[in-house]
Design an enzyme around this catalytic site. Structure first.
Site, PDB file in Angstrom:
ATOM      1  CE  LYS A  14     -28.488   9.706 -47.140  1.00  0.00           C
ATOM      2  NZ  LYS A  14     -28.572   7.981 -46.547  1.00  0.00           N
ATOM      3  NE  ARG A  89     -34.166   9.213 -49.620  1.00  0.00           N
ATOM      4  CZ  ARG A  89     -33.604  10.016 -48.587  1.00  0.00           C
ATOM      5  NH1 ARG A  89     -33.504  10.952 -48.112  1.00  0.00           N
ATOM      6  NH2 ARG A  89     -33.415   8.768 -47.630  1.00  0.00           N
ATOM      7  NE  ARG A 128     -30.398   6.112 -37.293  1.00  0.00           N
ATOM      8  CZ  ARG A 128     -30.322   6.723 -38.565  1.00  0.00           C
ATOM      9  NH1 ARG A 128     -29.454   7.309 -39.107  1.00  0.00           N
ATOM     10  NH2 ARG A 128     -31.365   6.326 -39.244  1.00  0.00           N
ATOM     11  NE  ARG A 161     -34.545   8.314 -38.695  1.00  0.00           N
ATOM     12  CZ  ARG A 161     -33.967   8.567 -39.885  1.00  0.00           C
ATOM     13  NH1 ARG A 161     -32.611   9.204 -39.563  1.00  0.00           N
ATOM     14  NH2 ARG A 161     -34.213   8.130 -40.859  1.00  0.00           N
ATOM     15  NE  ARG A 172     -34.917   4.696 -43.721  1.00  0.00           N
ATOM     16  CZ  ARG A 172     -34.353   4.744 -42.733  1.00  0.00           C
ATOM     17  NH1 ARG A 172     -34.671   3.886 -41.602  1.00  0.00           N
ATOM     18  NH2 ARG A 172     -33.380   5.061 -42.590  1.00  0.00           N
TER      19      ARG A 172
HETATM   20  P1  AP5 Z   1     -25.981   8.049 -40.393  1.00  0.00           P
HETATM   21  O1  AP5 Z   1     -24.769   8.921 -40.577  1.00  0.00           O
HETATM   22  O2  AP5 Z   1     -27.187   8.429 -39.864  1.00  0.00           O
HETATM   23  O3  AP5 Z   1     -26.486   7.743 -41.784  1.00  0.00           O
HETATM   24  P2  AP5 Z   1     -27.572   8.232 -42.805  1.00  0.00           P
HETATM   25  O4  AP5 Z   1     -26.971   7.806 -44.324  1.00  0.00           O
HETATM   26  O5  AP5 Z   1     -27.524   9.489 -42.850  1.00  0.00           O
HETATM   27  O6  AP5 Z   1     -28.841   7.447 -42.546  1.00  0.00           O
HETATM   28  P3  AP5 Z   1     -30.176   7.904 -42.555  1.00  0.00           P
HETATM   29  O7  AP5 Z   1     -31.017   6.729 -42.127  1.00  0.00           O
HETATM   30  O8  AP5 Z   1     -30.342   9.345 -41.753  1.00  0.00           O
HETATM   31  O9  AP5 Z   1     -30.640   8.089 -44.065  1.00  0.00           O
HETATM   32  P4  AP5 Z   1     -31.906   8.017 -44.806  1.00  0.00           P
HETATM   33  O10 AP5 Z   1     -31.559   8.433 -46.135  1.00  0.00           O
HETATM   34  O11 AP5 Z   1     -32.654   6.601 -44.769  1.00  0.00           O
HETATM   35  O12 AP5 Z   1     -32.650   9.081 -43.748  1.00  0.00           O
HETATM   36  P5  AP5 Z   1     -33.282  10.563 -44.072  1.00  0.00           P
HETATM   37  O13 AP5 Z   1     -33.183  11.234 -42.812  1.00  0.00           O
HETATM   38  O14 AP5 Z   1     -32.648  11.140 -45.143  1.00  0.00           O
HETATM   39  O15 AP5 Z   1     -25.295   6.818 -39.874  1.00  0.00           O
HETATM   40  C1  AP5 Z   1     -26.170   5.489 -39.590  1.00  0.00           C
HETATM   41  C2  AP5 Z   1     -25.617   4.931 -38.369  1.00  0.00           C
HETATM   42  O16 AP5 Z   1     -24.273   4.263 -38.882  1.00  0.00           O
HETATM   43  C3  AP5 Z   1     -25.153   5.831 -37.162  1.00  0.00           C
HETATM   44  O17 AP5 Z   1     -25.449   5.057 -36.150  1.00  0.00           O
HETATM   45  C4  AP5 Z   1     -23.743   6.092 -37.283  1.00  0.00           C
HETATM   46  O18 AP5 Z   1     -22.942   6.437 -36.227  1.00  0.00           O
HETATM   47  C5  AP5 Z   1     -23.187   4.798 -37.979  1.00  0.00           C
HETATM   48  N1  AP5 Z   1     -22.026   5.135 -38.966  1.00  0.00           N
HETATM   49  C6  AP5 Z   1     -22.018   6.114 -39.816  1.00  0.00           C
HETATM   50  N2  AP5 Z   1     -20.767   5.908 -40.557  1.00  0.00           N
HETATM   51  C7  AP5 Z   1     -20.222   4.920 -40.168  1.00  0.00           C
HETATM   52  C8  AP5 Z   1     -19.023   4.277 -40.625  1.00  0.00           C
HETATM   53  N3  AP5 Z   1     -17.956   4.828 -41.728  1.00  0.00           N
HETATM   54  N4  AP5 Z   1     -18.490   3.086 -39.849  1.00  0.00           N
HETATM   55  C9  AP5 Z   1     -19.384   2.582 -38.774  1.00  0.00           C
HETATM   56  N5  AP5 Z   1     -20.649   3.131 -38.483  1.00  0.00           N
HETATM   57  C10 AP5 Z   1     -20.896   4.196 -38.892  1.00  0.00           C
HETATM   58  O19 AP5 Z   1     -34.725  10.293 -44.583  1.00  0.00           O
HETATM   59  C11 AP5 Z   1     -35.769   9.829 -43.913  1.00  0.00           C
HETATM   60  C12 AP5 Z   1     -37.109   9.534 -44.579  1.00  0.00           C
HETATM   61  O20 AP5 Z   1     -37.350  10.909 -45.132  1.00  0.00           O
HETATM   62  C13 AP5 Z   1     -37.108   8.806 -46.008  1.00  0.00           C
HETATM   63  O21 AP5 Z   1     -37.166   7.461 -45.707  1.00  0.00           O
HETATM   64  C14 AP5 Z   1     -38.184   9.445 -46.582  1.00  0.00           C
HETATM   65  O22 AP5 Z   1     -39.318   9.002 -46.308  1.00  0.00           O
HETATM   66  C15 AP5 Z   1     -38.142  11.032 -46.081  1.00  0.00           C
HETATM   67  N6  AP5 Z   1     -37.501  11.529 -47.150  1.00  0.00           N
HETATM   68  C16 AP5 Z   1     -36.367  12.349 -46.943  1.00  0.00           C
HETATM   69  N7  AP5 Z   1     -35.826  12.899 -47.963  1.00  0.00           N
HETATM   70  C17 AP5 Z   1     -36.578  12.623 -48.993  1.00  0.00           C
HETATM   71  C18 AP5 Z   1     -36.652  12.941 -50.375  1.00  0.00           C
HETATM   72  N8  AP5 Z   1     -35.482  13.527 -50.910  1.00  0.00           N
HETATM   73  N9  AP5 Z   1     -37.505  12.589 -50.971  1.00  0.00           N
HETATM   74  C19 AP5 Z   1     -38.487  11.755 -50.464  1.00  0.00           C
HETATM   75  N10 AP5 Z   1     -38.681  11.433 -49.325  1.00  0.00           N
HETATM   76  C20 AP5 Z   1     -37.481  12.047 -48.392  1.00  0.00           C
END
Ligand code: AP5
Length: 216
Positions: A14, A89, A128, A161, A172
């Protein structure tokens, strides 16, 4: 109007796609994860409240999350489109977003759902490394920095992270299946959902998403 949600499990890509879409379509990128991490880094009261929840991989309470999203979506730069990354979410968050979208006249127009198998998600997340200063993302096998442990872009020391360990990842992922995956049906019913395969390489994923966005 491109009022977009980017949805998918942790590590689906994402954030990676959001950066590309933001550059190409000039849409404000609203990542709740990034917003919470900024609060944690600043040491604010909100940051202190969410720190433990996030580090162990649990979800921040709906009310708190909806409040910060509503404030952000109401800002003038979202009048001509926006891109939500990691929100909603949960079903209550999706319902709150529908309500606030009507209130501020900025309803969601499209949901981009990126999928990826669990084993690949685990590999991506545990390998990562990120730059705490400029936000650039690397992988210990797939995308190594030129100098080990150092950001190519700004020279800062890379970190892992706190929620990118195995135990937090498992939490997660199970939260994703329990609370977020049901939103796929929610948005399908509304005719807003578009599915993308997140395993085909990030440039290919980008090309497919851009083709959809250009056709709108
Ligand atoms: P990346 O693009 O970083 O993936 P992502 O889907 O953004 O993963 P995140 O870990 O950031 O998502 P998340 O939803 O767990 O965390 P968030 O910050 O939203 O890619 C990941 C890796 O894969 C990278 O190394 C990249 O290079 C590689 N990659 C990408 N695409 C690729 C491809 N096509 N092929 C190969 N490699 C690839 O949330 C963190 C925390 O915040 C949550 O756990 C929660 O505690 C809180 N939070 C956030 N939003 C909410 C909400 N709405 N409600 C409640 N709590 C929330």
């Amino acid at each position: 109007m491109l009022n977009i949600i980017l949805m998918g499990p942790p590590g689906a890509g994402k954030g990676t796609q959001a950066v590309k879409i933001e550059q190409e379509f000039s849409l404000p990128h609203i990542s709740t994860g990034d917003m919470f991490r900024a609060e944690m880094a600043s040491g604010s009261e909100l940051g202190k409240t969410v720190k433990e929840i996030i580090n162990r991989g649990d979800l921040v309470p709906d009310e708190l999350t909806c409040e910060i999203v509503k404030a952000r979506l109401s800002q003038p730069d979202c009048a001509n489109g926006y891109m939500l990354d990691g929100f909603p979410r949960t079903l209550p968050q999706a319902e709150a977003l529908e309500k606030m979208g009507k209130e501020i006249n900025r309803p969601v127009t499209m949901v981009i759902n990126v999928s990826c198998p669990d084993e690949e998600l685990k590999r991506r997340i545990t390998g990562r490394r990120v730059c705490p200063k400029c936000g650039a993302s690397y992988h210990i096998i797939d995308m190594r920095p030129k100098k080990e442990g150092v950001c190519d872009l700004c020279g800062s020391e890379l970190i892992q992270r706190k929620d990118d360990n195995l135990a937090s990842f498992d939490t997660r992922l199970s939260n994703y299946y329990k609370s977020t995956a049901p939103l796929i049906a929610f948005y399908k019913e509304r005719g807003l959902l578009f599915d993308f395969d997140g395993t085909i390489g990030s440039e290919n994923v980008k090309n497919e998403i851009f083709a959809l966005l250009r056709g709108k």
